[in-house]
Structures are given as C-alpha cells and as structure tokens.
Write an enzyme that holds these catalytic residues in place. Structure first.
Site, PDB file in Angstrom:
ATOM      1  N   GLU B 285       0.830  -1.405   0.027  1.00 17.58           N
ATOM      2  CA  GLU B 285       0.008   0.017  -0.183  1.00 17.58           C
ATOM      3  C   GLU B 285       0.929   1.267  -0.015  1.00 17.58           C
ATOM      4  O   GLU B 285       0.752   2.257  -0.680  1.00 17.58           O
ATOM      5  CB  GLU B 285      -0.976  -0.088   1.298  1.00 17.58           C
ATOM      6  CG  GLU B 285      -2.209   0.784   0.970  1.00 17.58           C
ATOM      7  CD  GLU B 285      -3.235   0.523   1.910  1.00 17.58           C
ATOM      8  OE1 GLU B 285      -3.991  -0.607   1.831  1.00 17.58           O
ATOM      9  OE2 GLU B 285      -3.413   1.299   3.087  1.00 17.58           O
ATOM     10  N   GLU B 288       1.880   1.702  -3.219  1.00 20.37           N
ATOM     11  CA  GLU B 288       1.004   2.209  -4.123  1.00 20.37           C
ATOM     12  C   GLU B 288       0.677   3.828  -3.924  1.00 20.37           C
ATOM     13  O   GLU B 288       0.554   4.453  -4.788  1.00 20.37           O
ATOM     14  CB  GLU B 288      -0.307   1.519  -3.609  1.00 20.37           C
ATOM     15  CG  GLU B 288      -1.641   1.768  -4.695  1.00 20.37           C
ATOM     16  CD  GLU B 288      -3.028   1.053  -4.439  1.00 20.37           C
ATOM     17  OE1 GLU B 288      -2.677   0.461  -3.377  1.00 20.37           O
ATOM     18  OE2 GLU B 288      -3.942   1.206  -4.912  1.00 20.37           O
ATOM     19  N   CYS B 305      -8.354  -2.219   4.204  1.00 15.82           N
ATOM     20  CA  CYS B 305      -8.203  -3.242   5.343  1.00 15.82           C
ATOM     21  C   CYS B 305      -9.646  -3.861   5.844  1.00 15.82           C
ATOM     22  O   CYS B 305      -9.934  -4.816   6.237  1.00 15.82           O
ATOM     23  CB  CYS B 305      -7.460  -2.999   6.428  1.00 15.82           C
ATOM     24  SG  CYS B 305      -5.864  -2.155   5.845  1.00 15.82           S
ATOM     25  N   SER B 325      -7.475   1.390  -2.271  1.00 17.33           N
ATOM     26  CA  SER B 325      -6.357   0.844  -2.219  1.00 17.33           C
ATOM     27  C   SER B 325      -6.796  -0.460  -3.015  1.00 17.33           C
ATOM     28  O   SER B 325      -7.843  -1.031  -2.650  1.00 17.33           O
ATOM     29  CB  SER B 325      -5.406   0.799  -1.052  1.00 17.33           C
ATOM     30  OG  SER B 325      -4.558  -0.326  -1.424  1.00 17.33           O
ATOM     31  N   LYS B 364     -15.451  -9.888   8.076  1.00 21.66           N
ATOM     32  CA  LYS B 364     -14.469 -10.840   7.469  1.00 21.66           C
ATOM     33  C   LYS B 364     -15.126 -12.084   7.061  1.00 21.66           C
ATOM     34  O   LYS B 364     -14.588 -12.669   5.846  1.00 21.66           O
ATOM     35  CB  LYS B 364     -13.288 -11.112   8.664  1.00 21.66           C
ATOM     36  CG  LYS B 364     -12.456  -9.979   8.866  1.00 21.66           C
ATOM     37  CD  LYS B 364     -11.326  -9.576   7.825  1.00 21.66           C
ATOM     38  CE  LYS B 364     -10.668  -8.486   8.249  1.00 21.66           C
ATOM     39  NZ  LYS B 364     -10.150  -7.975   6.848  1.00 21.66           N
ATOM     40  N   GLU B 367     -16.265 -11.149   3.662  1.00 24.11           N
ATOM     41  CA  GLU B 367     -15.118 -10.816   2.834  1.00 24.11           C
ATOM     42  C   GLU B 367     -14.413 -12.165   2.440  1.00 24.11           C
ATOM     43  O   GLU B 367     -14.239 -12.325   1.081  1.00 24.11           O
ATOM     44  CB  GLU B 367     -13.851  -9.949   3.398  1.00 24.11           C
ATOM     45  CG  GLU B 367     -12.834  -9.702   2.727  1.00 24.11           C
ATOM     46  CD  GLU B 367     -11.665  -8.920   3.560  1.00 24.11           C
ATOM     47  OE1 GLU B 367     -11.444  -9.316   4.715  1.00 24.11           O
ATOM     48  OE2 GLU B 367     -11.084  -7.984   3.003  1.00 24.11           O
ATOM     49  N   GLU B 372     -14.220 -11.980  -5.828  1.00 19.97           N
ATOM     50  CA  GLU B 372     -12.840 -11.625  -6.320  1.00 19.97           C
ATOM     51  C   GLU B 372     -11.377 -12.146  -5.480  1.00 19.97           C
ATOM     52  O   GLU B 372     -10.492 -11.995  -6.107  1.00 19.97           O
ATOM     53  CB  GLU B 372     -12.885  -9.892  -6.156  1.00 19.97           C
ATOM     54  CG  GLU B 372     -13.957  -9.305  -6.802  1.00 19.97           C
ATOM     55  CD  GLU B 372     -15.125  -9.155  -6.010  1.00 19.97           C
ATOM     56  OE1 GLU B 372     -16.141  -8.910  -6.213  1.00 19.97           O
ATOM     57  OE2 GLU B 372     -15.050  -9.316  -4.678  1.00 19.97           O
ATOM     58  N   CYS B 510     -10.438  -1.926  14.828  1.00 18.79           N
ATOM     59  CA  CYS B 510     -10.607  -3.259  14.976  1.00 18.79           C
ATOM     60  C   CYS B 510     -10.813  -3.971  16.478  1.00 18.79           C
ATOM     61  O   CYS B 510     -11.208  -4.797  16.558  1.00 18.79           O
ATOM     62  CB  CYS B 510      -9.550  -4.072  14.309  1.00 18.79           C
ATOM     63  SG  CYS B 510      -9.457  -3.679  12.439  1.00 18.79           S
TER      64      CYS B 510
END
Lengths: 424, 583, 161
Positions: B285, B288, B305, B325, B364, B367, B372, B510
C-alpha cells in the site's frame, strides 16, 4: 328534569354565515377580535384570556393564558403555533364541526395566538381521516392570504404570519405534542423524551405551541365578548362553555356547546333527546377511549373538571359515548383495548407489552377461558402502564379499565367464575 | 479544530437515597446516581448512543413521582429514591413484561451468562414468570456475518441507533406500531439482501441474544478432523487484545502467548500471525501511495483493510472506488501467500491447505466469500471466525486457557513488527504506513516512530506531515460510519487535499470490532473498552525492536525469494483486488 | 416501470424541495399515484436516495401510519369503523353487507384489485354511526340497499378510469 338548552358562545357563528366565504365571515363580525388586538396590543388580550380562566381543550386542561405567556417568553428566530386538529379520541368530532362550520374563527384564533406569542409560522395539523375537509380549510387559508389576514405585514400591522395545513397519516398518538412534531418532520409518531418540552424544542427543535382547535376558537369568542361573558357560564373551577360530542345510543347524537355544570343526565336525556328507542342507560365513556367509564347510576355527576376528577376521570376530548344495557361492559372494554392495541406507538415497554398482555387477557375473556390469575395480571399491567409509560397516552389508557373495575366490580367477578368452572 | 469554551460549569446538588450528590448541570439522574455508587438498572440505555427512555427499567421516584432516570436531568434540590418497595415492584413487573415477549430459553442461548436481561432478572430477584409468553419466531440467518433472531429481541432500539446514528448504514429500523412493533431490516428482507455492511456493531451492542455472528466453528472442527487437510490458522492483531476477556481477564490484557498455545492445543498444523501480512500490506500500500503521488494517480488513496468499510463504500460512495487501495486486506493477503508461496516452499498442494482466520470482525466472514478474493480458482481464506468463536472453541475443547504457558507463532509467517500489531487500533494502519513511507522518501532510518496525532478515539484525525522540505503528506484517519460519511462527503465534493486516508468501519477500529467479546453496557459506562484494548496493542508495539514493516526480515525474504518487489506483477496477482459498484 | 417510478418520485420530491421533513406528504402523494395504492420496496429505495435518508426510515414511516401501506391494495379502500361508538351502534351488519357486496372478507382485496375492505379506528363520524369511509368520503345511516348502490357507484367510477 329541568329543560336544558345548549349555549352558543364559541359556536355563535355556526350557521350565521356561509362557512366557506371570508366575506360573509367579516359581515358576521369576523376578525374584529384581531382588529382589537392590533389596535390595543397583546398584553390586554393576554389579560383577557387569563381572566377568562380558559383551560386547554385538548384534554390536559392547562390554563391557556399561562401557556401563551410561557410561550411568549421562549425566544427564537423561528417559532411555530400548531393548531391541533388531530382529533383522534374515539367518539370525538367537535373539531370537525369547528373546521367545517367556522374555519375562519380557527384561523383568526391562530393569528391572534401568533401575534400574542410572537410566533411567525403556523400549521393546522389535521388528521388524515378528515381529508374530505382539507380543501375547505386550504381555501380558507388562501382567502386569508388574499386579503392580507395572513402573510407579510398583516393589515399593515408590521406582523407577519405564514400558515399552512399539514395532514396526518393516520396515527392516534400524533395528537401528542412530540409525536405530532415527529410526524411533521417526516418521522414515525413516537413521542420524544422530556425535557426539553415542545414549547422549548418542538417542530424542527424550535419553540412550538401546540394548541387545540376548540381552544383557539374560544380565544376569539372571549375577546369578542369579554372574559366576564365567558365566565357567566360554568363553575368557579370550570369556567365557560365546552363543546361536547355525544354519540352512541341516544336519539340525537351530535356536537353541543354546554355550560360546564350540566349533569350527564341532562346531557343524555335533555340535549341528546334521551336513550335511543327508550332503552335503559348502562354507562357513558367520558372524554374518548382513554376516558373514564361512568355507570348510569352516577349520571347526576356534573360535567366539570372538578367533579370528573373526583370520579377518577377527566373531561378529556369532550366525547360522551352512551351505551345502553344491550352493550356488555367487557365487550366494550375489548373494543377500547383493541383501539389502543392498534394505536399505541410501541416505543416504551409498559404500553407496548402492556397492550399485548391486555389483548391476550381480553381474548381469553371473549373465549371464556379467563381466570382469576388473568385478573391479577390485568391489575399489574394497569399499574405499570399507568405509572411508568413514556407519554400521556400510555398513562391515561388505564383510566377506562380502572374506572370500569371501580364502578362495575360485579362484571369482573367473571374471572373468578371462570376459575371455578375450570376447576370443575 | 477544537474550540474550548471557557464557561463556568454550573453545578446542581440533589439527594439520592438520602445522600447529597453534586453534579454538573445537565447530568442525568442515572449518571448522578452512579457517582453516588448506585447502579440504577438499565436495558435500552447505551451511553452517548441510545438515550430514549423506552424500556423504563430505570424507573425511580423523584419528588414522589415515577420517572425514568436515564433521561431525567438532575435538578437542584431534587429528592430521588432509587430503592423503595414501589420502585422495586415496578421494575420487576416491567422486567416480567419484557420477558413475556422474549424467548427465555437461556441455556441454549449464545448470550447465556453474558446477557443483560438475564443479569437483571437475577439481580432484581424476579423468580416467577407473571405473564403469558408471546414472541416472534423468525430467524434471519441468510447473511454470512450476522444472524438476527426475532424471538430474542426486546425492542430496546440499541441496534437501531447503532445502525442508523453511529454507523449510518440504516438497514435496521423500528417498523409497525403497538405490539406489532419490531426491529426489522428494510421491507423485512434478509440482511444478506440489503446494504448491511456486516460490521456487527449491532451484535456487540445488543443486550440479549437477538443478534449474533454466523457460527462457523463447526466448519473449523470439521477441517481439524480431516486428515487430508493441512489446517493453518492466522490471527488478527486485535484478537490478542481482547480474547482474555472471555476468560475473565481484565479488559486490555494482551494474551498473544496463551492464544498461540490454545490454537496449537486445538490442533492447527501451523499458527501464523496476520501481522505478517499487515507488514506486507504496508509494503504494497505504501508503494501504491508513492506511485499515485509520483505519477499523478487518483488521490486520496483510501485504505482497504476493513471489509465493512469496503462494502459501505461500494453501496454509498461508488464514485470513490477508484480511490480505494487495490490491496487486499491482510487476512486475504495472508491466505493468498499461504496457498502460493508457503505451499510451494513446503511442497504442499494448495488445494489441501485450509486457512482459518481468527478476526475481531464479522465482516471478514463476508469478505472471505467475495468472488474477487481467490487466485486461480482457490479461495484465499476458507473460514473466518471471530474472537468470540475462538473463545467458544477453546471452552468447548475444555482447555484451561488461564493456565496455558505462553508460546510463539510458527516461523516465517509468524514474524512481524510493531507496525503491524497497531493495525488493530484506529490510526494504526496510518501510523505504520507513515513509518515506512517516511523512511523511503527521506532515504533515512527515522528514529522517532510514535505518531501520536493519529492515535486516540477522536472521530476524524487529520495531520499534515512534513517529511522534508519538499514533501508534506496530508492524511486523515476516520472510523465509524457517521464520521466516515461526514468526511467522505467532503472528499467527494473535492473540499479536501488529502493524500491518504485510513478508514475503519467500526468506531475505535478493529479492537472494537463486531467480532470482539461483548461487554455489558454497565461496564462500558465505567471503562472505555476500545481505549483499553488499544493500549494492549501499543504496549506490544513498543515492546519489540523492529517497529517498521519494511524491517520485517521475513517480509524482506518473501520479496527477495518470491514476489520480487512491491506491486510487482506477481504481487498484483496475489495481493491486489477489485471492487463492485453496489448502488 | 422502474423508470416511471423514478420519474414520479423525482417529480413529487422536487415539489417538496427534496426536504425529508416532507416525507409524509411525499409518501402520501406517491402512494396515491402508484399502481397498487402502496409504497413498494423499489419506491422506498428511490425515495430514500432522493431525500438522502435511510431506507429504514422510509419503511418505518410507511408501516407506522395507517394511511400508508407497504403492501399492494385496491384502488378503493373501504374502511369500516370499528371503534367504540360504531361498535355500540352495531357495525356488524354493515360489515356483512359490504362483505356480500364486494365478495371478500374484511382484510381482503377483491380479485380485480379494485376494492380493499378493512376495519379502521374512529374516523370522527360517530354522529352517523355505524360509519364507513370509502377513500376520502364518509357515509353513515346506511341500509342494505344503500350499500349496494354505493358499491355500484364506486365500481362505475373505477370502470371509467
């Protein structure tokens, strides 16, 4: 029984003019009280209202003069006066008549109240069920705008007042100030918590005065005739006149203006023409679904705030629903309960869960399976609801049940009966 | 910019249960009583979030009238009685009314022994069910993350306030009225069909068992029992800061060593640290970011994230998708690396590797199912479980957690830096990124690594960081849906000049995720839970020697041996992803 | 369909300055102009987007108020008052007459989707109890014959539409 007549103080102009034309309202003497105010200043008018002893006709019976002065002292760039025409108490239709037959007096009352309390905006909150008179009201507002009774710089007084109609969307609780504000803000009608109060932070969190249609009409009549004329009617503690809606098993149901102090008997058997088909009176419910149940043996009770208070009930909305002996009390209470179970907003535990339990109990009564245990449960529910509900609606819902238990204990003996039967 | 008001705070003195209490004006009777050592019971109340006076369990006598203490401002001279027989009786009866509309089958409830309703029934000495039970029976378990059970819901409205006010997601609301009133998703759809971001904040704020995570522990047990599977577990940074709470340890106790030991006892073949992937994330990142700055790419770059935030963005800010990102979250980077590099290194068939992630997060779970997030048809991560589910597995396995000796993560993928562990707190990703980016830009090893201004619980944190004479980095850190909405509306309208924004869906980051241990509101009133948990992470950060991601020797090795360099073609294939416009 | 709805919603919302304070009148107007006389999920989603409010708020309001509906209804809503006065004045006969005339039970919609028959709470017409409200108009003092005529007249009106 002495001959009783209705009086025409607030309803003076009923039928005296074509209720939809501003011109004929003016010819009948309309807007003179407003002229008086604009000429003589608001303090004089507030004093007159104080002296009249007028109490809010929405049910809470708070002194109107004090209410207006408190609202006057709220300072904000925008203040709202809201006419409460959300008449939702079952058995009540007197505001409907005020709106239909003398809408201009209601509007005049709004303007006077706004000038006296320095509020620049007004809303007539009309229940959705009265959609068929919305056009009539809006036309009257439009006429007032055209003739500068509304809008900028009213009659050159320097005072401006914008008024519009707002339609409810079908909710009894929206008759409560905060729930009403919520619905005007495009939200569900669940009451907010206090403080702050509606007068401090109501519609759009701005100072808002919610005032009943009848109270507004009364203000105009009081100014027109003077507080002393108003006080010629009624009793010391309940001065003046009151619009009542009489319905049910009477010969002549309708809206009557009465001086406080008539007895229920005089109202039922005098004004309303007696029991329908000569049947025997059983009970009346006073002041709407949240009003007390008064048995026929106590119909010599006077219609005043003080006498009703002693009987454990209140004037409420001015409704009087008359039942004859063909109506069974417990069946009637089931209808009352059904109403609340439909209308409670569901926000607070006592009212939401209390109504759930009452429904279960009344269903059991109807099915013949209720027991003494259920009566015990009912008493707990009524206690919790009456003492800890969030808003007035939940707190007053218990009145019909409590008064019914008080005046008709024998009707509730069925619980014990069922118990016995179950044992056998 | 903070404006400090210099006004003299007015005080009021009132009497509570015979005791004089002086509190600042505006304090509620509930809060005033707390200062006098009296815990008035609450249920719908959620400090700063849900003050609606709806459940009425906090009823007290004030000047001989009954009032709800949670919404009543203390006034001068008030006489409050919180413990009269009348008050005790009414509280019991209110509680009984609530219980009648609740499936009180406690032993099989996920919240057994951690239920505010159960606790109250016990504390208030309610020993009989007064009323007939009547409750809904609908369960929505279609969402991969959140399960809603109407039979347990007590209509307190906490989740509604959280979902609408705090997270500004707005899929849960009250519907209907009277005894038909219920909390429901829009048009009674499943949460799976709506713009729910799976953050789970409704779960951790529910006083009862009406909301819970989708339980995936059975899938983990199954994999552990399957001899053909090589089962690897990875744990997110925030898990170690909270897992101990499930075993009675004080909030803010770090339990990394015991957690690793417990995972080995459960039978995982390898116990790795998601922190390793967090360090990789910073490499990817950070590169990036520098790339976008140097080549005039889309800015601000926004972190990716937090899967709750990603879904939030896809639903509400699809126009900002180019700003996201392209980095996968550390969880998925880890999975992708384990099934490629690690597999190759150890001669394993990627198909035989089963990756379990332990996360502080319910999103998550969503996720790991995203289309993807697979490489060559192989899912990055097979199952994601929450901190709570891990605790449940440890309990079920009858492991005496408190007596476990500390153990270390397994080699290579267990290696991490202090920069990675702070990912679990709001501002952590930003701080880690700055530590690395500043070194790269200046070409020096900057000694100072504590960037305090991005730490803490303020909703939006902004900073202009002067790296050197030529470069100033404008950054922002934001967490919690309402703060995100406020900031991103500005970004969308071009009112900001940030280079880089860290976004975390959950308030506090988190450590306060939807998968973390559930703390009753009574304790939340006393302890700032996310702050305490974050402290455990910052302690872990300052305890290690290497505090910058690019100093992780195994990460360096990974790039040398396998990936080449950050943002290389292979890195892109394995570690980067794409997003979907869901509007 | 979707495009029409988008157009209608935008038109109505624009009339109220896209201000969510006006959600009640906006919903009432959209409902009245929508097929099925209700606020569909799709409509709710579009309204929420136009007014920049959550869908849950729209759904809450639609289910909270009696005059709004989240499920399709007939074009003509026949509401029989079931409150205190009307129950005392025996509204049961009235119910049977309407049920017979419309061929549905209370709570149902006719198969042609023209009429929905439901109970309502007090509509403020207690002086002519038992009362019935058909769309915005209120009727009392009905007989079997009058109910037949009334339903026929609404049928004729609907047919013209």
């Amino acid at each position: 029984m002495k001959q009783v007549h209705e009086v025409h103080f607030i309803t003076e102009l009923f039928g005296k003019y074509d209720g939809s034309s501003l011109q004929s309202y003016l010819e009948a003497g309309g807007f003179k009280p407003l002229q008086q105010l604009l000429a003589g200043g608001s303090e004089k008018i507030l004093k007159e209202i104080d002296e009249s002893g007028l109490q809010g006709r929405g049910g809470a019976a708070y002194p109107t003069g004090r209410k207006l002065r408190q609202f006057l002292s709220e300072k904000a760039p925008r203040k709202f006066v809201v006419c409460n025409a959300d008449e939702g108490e079952p058995g009540t239709f007197k505001d409907r008549e005020l709106l239909r037959r003398n809408i201009y007096q209601v509007i005049e009352g709004m303007i006077i109240t706004a000038v006296c309390t320095q509020a620049g905006e007004g809303i007539i909150y009309v229940r959705e069920e009265y959609t068929n008179i919305h056009d009539h009201i809006e036309q009257a507002i439009e006429s007032c705008y055209q003739h500068n009774y509304l809008g900028k710089n009213i009659l050159g007084s320097g005072f401006s007042f914008e008024l519009r109609l707002f339609s409810g969307a079908g909710s009894y609780v929206c008759g409560e100030g905060f729930a009403m504000c919520e619905s005007m803000e495009g939200k569900s009608g669940r009451p907010r918590t206090k403080p702050p109060y509606v007068k401090q932070a109501g519609f759009l969190n701005l100072p808002t005065l919610v005032i009943n249609t009848e109270t507004l009409s009364a203000i105009v009549s009081i100014i027109r005739h003077g507080a002393h004329e108003f006080r010629k009617y009624g009793t010391a503690e309940s001065p003046g006149t009151k619009l009542i809606s009489v319905s049910g098993k009477v010969e002549r149901p309708g809206v009557y203006e009465i001086p406080f102090g008539l007895t229920i008997n005089e109202i039922v058997n005098g004004l309303a023409g007696g029991m329908k088909n000569g049947k025997k009176g059983n009970f009346v419910q006073i002041g709407g679904a949240s009003g007390g149940i008064l048995p026929a043996r106590l119909w010599d009770t006077k219609y005043t705030y003080e006498d009703f208070s002693r009987a454990g009930m209140s004037v409420g909305s001015g409704a009087i629903v008359v039942a004859d002996t063909e109506t069974k009390l417990l069946d009637y209470l089931k209808v009352v309960q059904d109403f609340f179970n439909h209308e409670s907003c569901g926000k607070c535990t006592p009212c939401r869960e209390g109504n759930r339990q009452l429904r279960i109990i009344f269903d059991k009564i109807a099915a013949g399976t209720a027991t003494a245990e259920d009566f015990y449960r009912m008493e707990i529910v009524l206690d919790v609801m009456g003492s800890t509900s969030l808003c007035g609606s939940g707190k007053t819902e218990v009145v019909p049940f409590n008064t019914a238990i008080k005046y008709f204990p024998e009707e509730f003996a069925v619980f014990a009966e069922f118990e016995k039967r179950a044992v056998i | 910019m903070k404006t400090v008001m210099l006004t003299i705070e007015k005080k009021v003195t009132l009497t509570i249960d015979g005791k004089k209490v002086t509190v600042p004006e505006g304090t509620t009777v509930l809060e005033a009583a707390k200062t006098a050592g009296i815990h008035i019971p609450t249920l719908c109340y959620l400090e700063d979030i849900n003050k609606v006076g709806a459940c009425r369990i906090c009823t007290v006598e004030v000047n001989n009238r009954l009032q709800a203490a949670c919404i009543l401002p203390a006034e001068e001279g008030m006489v409050v009685k919180t413990n009269t027989s009348r008050v005790r009786q009414l509280r019991k009866h209110i509680l009984a009314l609530i219980l009648a509309n609740h499936d009180s089958n406690c032993p099989t409830c996920i919240r057994n022994n951690n239920c505010e309703l159960q606790t109250l029934a016990n504390e208030l000495n309610l020993r009989e069910e007064i009323f007939e039970r009547e409750y809904a029976r609908h369960v929505d378990d279609m969402s991969p993350s959140v399960v809603r059970d109407d039979s347990k819901c007590i209509n307190c409205g906490r989740c509604v306030s959280i979902c609408n006010e705090v997270q500004t997601v707005g899929v849960l609301g009250f519907v209907h009225r009277s005894d038909r009133t219920k909390v429901a998703p829009v048009y009674d759809k499943s949460l799976a069909e709506l713009s729910c971001i799976n953050c789970g904040q409704c779960i951790v704020n529910c006083p009862v068992g009406a909301l819970r995570e989708k339980d995936n522990t059975d899938l983990v047990w199954e994999a552990l029992a399957d001899k053909s599977k090589y089962v690897i577990v990875q744990t997110a940074p925030a898990v170690r800061a909270a897992l101990g709470e499930e075993f009675g340890l004080p909030i803010g106790t770090g339990v990394t060593g015991k957690m690793v030991a417990a995972l080995r006892r459960l039978g995982f073949d390898k116990v790795f640290d998601t922190n390793f992937a967090a360090d990789v994330t910073i490499m990817e990142e950070g590169t990036e970011l520098l790339g976008r700055i140097q080549s005039g790419g889309v800015l601000p770059l926004i972190t990716s994230c937090s899967p709750g935030w990603i879904k939030f963005c896809e639903h509400k800010y699809p126009e900002l998708i180019p700003n996201l990102s392209s980095c996968k979250s550390p969880q998925n980077m880890m999975g992708a690396l384990l099934k490629s590099h690690y597999a190759k290194m150890n001669g394993l068939d990627p198909k035989d590797i089963f990756v379990v992630s332990v996360m502080p997060c319910t999103a998550k779970k969503f996720e790991v199912q995203r289309e993807e997030l697979e490489v060559d048809g192989i899912r990055d991560v097979d199952v994601s479980i929450t901190t709570r589910e891990l605790a449940q597995m440890i309990k079920e396995a009858r492991i005496d957690f408190l007596r476990l000796e500390d153990e270390h993560f397994d080699e290579y993928y267990g290696e991490s830096t202090g920069a990675a562990v702070i990912f679990g707190a709001t501002g952590g990703v930003m701080e880690a990124a700055i530590r690395t980016v500043a070194d790269i830009l200046t070409g020096q090893e900057i000694e100072e690594v504590n960037y305090e201004f991005v730490r803490g619980m303020e909703g939006v944190k902004e900073a202009r960081i002067k790296i050197n004479e030529d470069i100033t980095l404008n950054v922002a850190v934001v967490h919690g849906g309402a703060n995100i909405t406020a900031l991103l509306d500005k970004v969308k309208n071009g009112e900001t000049d940030y280079h880089f924004i860290e976004v975390m869906a959950c308030p506090g980051g988190c450590v306060n995720g939807g998968g973390q241990p559930i703390v009753p509101d009574k304790i939340k009133m006393e302890i700032n839970v996310p702050v305490e948990r974050a402290k455990a992470l910052y302690r872990a950060d300052s305890a290690v020697k290497r505090r910058k991601s690019h100093q992780n020797p195994m990460v360096k090795k990974l790039y040398e041996d396998f990936l080449g360099e950050p943002n290389s073609e292979l890195a892109h294939k394995l570690l980067h992803t794409t997003y979907v416009n869901r509007q | 369909m979707s495009k029409e709805l988008e157009l209608l919603t935008d038109q109505v919302c624009a009339g109220y300055g896209y201000d969510p304070v006006n959600l009640l009148p906006i919903l009432q107007e959209i409902q009245q102009r929508s097929e099925g006389n209700y606020i569909s999920e799709e409509a709710a989603r579009i309204i929420a987007r136009k007014l920049n409010i959550t869908e849950s708020r729209v759904y809450d309001v639609v289910t909270y108020f009696s005059a709004l509906s989240a499920v399709p209804r007939g074009d003509v809503i026949v509401q029989i008052c079931n409150s205190t006065t009307c129950s005392i004045c025996d509204n049961r006969e009235l119910v049977t007459w309407f049920e017979d005339e419309l061929g549905v039970k209370v709570g149902e919609t006719t198969p042609d989707n023209k009429f929905t028959l439901i109970y309502t709470h007090c509509i403020g017409a207690c002086d002519i109890a038992p009362a019935v409200r058909i769309n915005h108009d209120v009727y009392g003092g009905l007989t079997r014959e009058k109910v037949r005529e009334l339903v026929a007249s609404y049928r004729a009106k609907e047919a013209v539409k």
